[in-house]
Structures are given as structure tokens and as C-alpha cells.
Design an enzyme around this catalytic site. Structure first.
Site, PDB file in Angstrom:
ATOM      1  N   ASN A   9       0.884  -1.176   0.000  1.00 42.82           N
ATOM      2  CA  ASN A   9       0.000   0.000   0.000  1.00 42.82           C
ATOM      3  C   ASN A   9       0.912   1.214   0.000  1.00 42.82           C
ATOM      4  OD1 ASN A   9      -1.746   2.079   0.460  1.00 42.82           O
ATOM      5  ND2 ASN A   9      -2.384   1.422   2.501  1.00 42.82           N
ATOM      6  N   TRP A  10       1.040   1.812  -1.188  1.00 41.62           N
ATOM      7  CA  TRP A  10       1.985   2.932  -1.314  1.00 41.62           C
ATOM      8  C   TRP A  10       1.479   4.184  -0.605  1.00 41.62           C
ATOM      9  CZ3 TRP A  10       3.865   3.033  -7.162  1.00 41.62           C
ATOM     10  CH2 TRP A  10       4.545   1.838  -7.436  1.00 41.62           C
ATOM     11  N   LYS A  11       0.204   4.197  -0.243  1.00 44.78           N
ATOM     12  CA  LYS A  11      -0.411   5.405   0.328  1.00 44.78           C
ATOM     13  C   LYS A  11      -0.141   6.587  -0.611  1.00 44.78           C
ATOM     14  CE  LYS A  11      -0.213   3.249   4.802  1.00 44.78           C
ATOM     15  NZ  LYS A  11      -0.141   3.358   6.254  1.00 44.78           N
ATOM     16  N   HIS A  93      -9.500   1.288   4.880  1.00 42.34           N
ATOM     17  CA  HIS A  93      -8.241   1.515   5.591  1.00 42.34           C
ATOM     18  C   HIS A  93      -8.490   2.473   6.750  1.00 42.34           C
ATOM     19  CE1 HIS A  93      -4.139   2.669   6.491  1.00 42.34           C
ATOM     20  NE2 HIS A  93      -3.771   1.573   5.871  1.00 42.34           N
ATOM     21  N   GLU A  95      -6.912   4.901   7.752  1.00 44.15           N
ATOM     22  CA  GLU A  95      -6.697   6.316   7.420  1.00 44.15           C
ATOM     23  C   GLU A  95      -7.924   6.905   6.726  1.00 44.15           C
ATOM     24  OE1 GLU A  95      -2.951   5.644   5.431  1.00 44.15           O
ATOM     25  OE2 GLU A  95      -2.088   5.074   7.364  1.00 44.15           O
ATOM     26  N   GLU A 164      -5.387  -4.713  10.547  1.00 48.46           N
ATOM     27  CA  GLU A 164      -4.386  -3.664  10.725  1.00 48.46           C
ATOM     28  C   GLU A 164      -4.650  -2.926  12.034  1.00 48.46           C
ATOM     29  OE1 GLU A 164      -2.487  -2.592   6.653  1.00 48.46           O
ATOM     30  OE2 GLU A 164      -4.006  -1.128   7.167  1.00 48.46           O
ATOM     31  N   GLY A 170       2.575   2.452  10.792  1.00 45.76           N
ATOM     32  CA  GLY A 170       3.541   3.534  10.641  1.00 45.76           C
ATOM     33  C   GLY A 170       4.256   3.914  11.920  1.00 45.76           C
ATOM     34  N   SER A 208       3.479  -2.021  10.377  1.00 47.16           N
ATOM     35  CA  SER A 208       4.918  -2.108  10.642  1.00 47.16           C
ATOM     36  C   SER A 208       5.496  -3.474  10.315  1.00 47.16           C
ATOM     37  CB  SER A 208       5.234  -1.710  12.086  1.00 47.16           C
ATOM     38  OG  SER A 208       4.850  -0.361  12.325  1.00 47.16           O
ATOM     39  N   GLY A 229       2.920  -1.017   4.255  1.00 48.69           N
ATOM     40  CA  GLY A 229       2.984   0.412   3.977  1.00 48.69           C
ATOM     41  C   GLY A 229       4.417   0.834   3.682  1.00 48.69           C
ATOM     42  N   GLY A 230       5.082   1.367   4.694  1.00 44.04           N
ATOM     43  CA  GLY A 230       6.419   1.939   4.509  1.00 44.04           C
ATOM     44  C   GLY A 230       7.399   1.022   3.790  1.00 44.04           C
TER      45      GLY A 230
END
Ligand code: 13P
Length: 246
Positions: A9-11, A93, A95, A164, A170, A208, A229-230
Site C-alpha cells: 500500500n503505497w499510500k 483503511h 486512514e 491492521e 507507521g 509495521s 505500507g512503509g
């Protein structure tokens, strides 16, 4: 034995140049022993489609509209995503739930719209730190999943679920394998009560997940992959997680 899925998930990250390098790094590392996907920002869907054409790496979006079409400025329909060759779309998600006030019902409607257009929704559920500390984890994730199960009916077995925990996203504060497995097991039990396909469904962990903790998380019996993510923004890290899953 369920096949694992690792989805990036590149966000809201990326640029044409950075994406080209990242996608080239991922495709060069094939073959993988698991399903692999990248969920990219909407403007980069065509770039992903071109770069990944002919490979078994799949691509998807990070959100969709619950509406088929109409006067919804700024929204993107599932039919449009399907035209870009998307296989997946992330819905719900945390977010989106947090910053865009998405409700369980809206998330369920989006998941239903996705399936109706032939896309696989990756449905995210997860508790906040305050909810975990109040002992509400089970209540929260079951409520979130239940809305989607109800909306999808006999098609519930076709979604991918992602657990999640919000406090792990993150933050570098990953759930322990035992914490994650416990929630995955109860999500699987909830799915079993709803669909005969629950044993075959992929339930991903996200929050994470990194190359150095992926293997132990992915070794848990009900963790069928990761939503990353990251660590999905660096080809070497993402590929290392795919290798851990394969
Ligand atoms: P991080 O891997 O950066 O914690 O993000 C997880 C996530 O939100 C994936 O959807």
C-alpha cells in the site's frame, strides 16, 4: 495450504521516476512463491498497468466510490478501476475511516461495489490503541467485519481481509505474532460462520511489517500475508517480505 498474498500500500507516495525504479525492482526479483500486488495512487494506475503487464505481479487501488457513477466530484468508480486492469482495491483503511469519517456501512458498500465489478476488495479492520486498552479489540474488529459480511452475503468468501491494528501502522510498534494470530483466528471463526470458503480466504496482517519481522508473523497459522505500507516503497524491503511469504 493457503497461498499467501503480499500487497504493498503505497499510500500517498511516489513519482513517475520513483515508481519506475520500484516496479522494475519488484519485477526483476520474480518469480515469487506467493501472490504479490501493489496498490498505487490512482494517477499512477496506468503506469503500474504498463510496467507490470505480462508479469504475475498484480496492481490495485487504495479506495473506490460506493457509487456506480454520477455527480461525485473527486471520486473514482470501481468500473474505472476495472478499466485500468486493477485486481484489488483496498477499502476501509483506518486512514480513510479516521480522516474521511468512513463508516462501517460505507466500507461495506464499497466492498460490495468492488466485487460487483470483478475487483477483489481488501477489507481493512483494526482497533485503535484506546480500544485495545479498553479490551474492545474483539468487539471492534467483529463489528467492522460483520458489516461487510452482511453486505456481501453469499459472496463474502471472495474478499481479502486485512487486520491492521491502528496503533501498529507507521509506528514501528508491530503486533506480536501472538497478538496478531489471536485476532486473525477470531476473524477466521467469524468468516466460518458466514461462508463455507473461510478456510481458503486470505487474512493479511498490516502494521509495521518489515523484512526483519515478516517471517515470524507469516509463520502464524491464520496469517496469510501482509499489507505493507512503509516497507513497500523500497524494492529490496518489499521483495524481502515477498520472499519471506513464499
Ligand atoms: P506500515 O507498514 O507503514 O505500518 O503501514 C501499514 C498499512 O497501513 C498498510 O495498509
Amino acid at each position: 495450504m493457503r497461498r499467501k498474498l503480499v500487497a504493498g500500500n503505497w499510500k500517498m507516495h511516489g513519482s513517475h521516476a520513483a515508481n519506475a525504479e520500484l516496479l522494475a525492482g519488484i519485477t526483476a526479483a520474480r518469480p515469487f512463491g506467493c501472490d504479490v500486488a501493489v496498490c498505487v495512487p490512482t494517477p499512477y494506475l496506468s503506469q503500474a498497468a504498463v510496467a507490470l503487464a505480462g508479469s504475475d505481479v498484480r496492481w490495485g487501488a487504495q479506495d473506490c466510490s460506493a457509487h456506480a457513477q454520477g455527480a461525485y466530484t473527486g471520486e473514482v468508480s470501481v468500473a474505472m478501476l476495472a478499466e485500468f486492469g486493477c485486481r484489488y482495491v483496498i477499502v476501509g483503511h483506518s486512514e480513510r475511516r479516521q480522516y474521511h469519517a468512513e463508516t462501517d456501512q460505507l466500507v461495506a458498500d464499497k466492498a460490495k461495489a468492488a466485487l460487483a465489478s470483478g475487483l477483489t476488495p481488501i477489507v481493512c479492520v483494526g482497533e485503535t490503541l484506546a480500544q485495545r486498552e479498553a479490551g474492545e479489540t474483539e468487539l471492534v474488529v467483529k463489528r467492522q467485519l460483520s458489516a461487510v459480511i452482511h453486505a456481501l452475503g453469499h459472496c463474502a468468501g471472495e474478499m481479502v481481509v486485512a487486520y491492521e491494528p491502528v496503533w501498529a501502522i507507521g509506528t514501528g510498534q508491530v503486533a506480536t505474532p501472538e497478538q496478531a494470530q489471536a485476532v486473525h483466528a477470531l476473524l477466521r471463526a467469524q468468516l466460518k460462520a458466514a461462508t463455507p470458503h473461510a478456510e481458503a480466504m486470505q487474512i493479511l496482517y498490516g502494521g509495521s511489517m518489515k523484512p526483519d519481522n515478516a517471517a515470524v508473523l507469516l509463520a502464524q497459522p491464520d496469517i496469510d500475508g501482509g499489507l505493507i505500507g512503509g516497507a513497500s516503497l523500497k524494492a529490496a524491503d518489499f521483495v524481502a517480505i515477498c520472499r519471506a511469504a513464499g
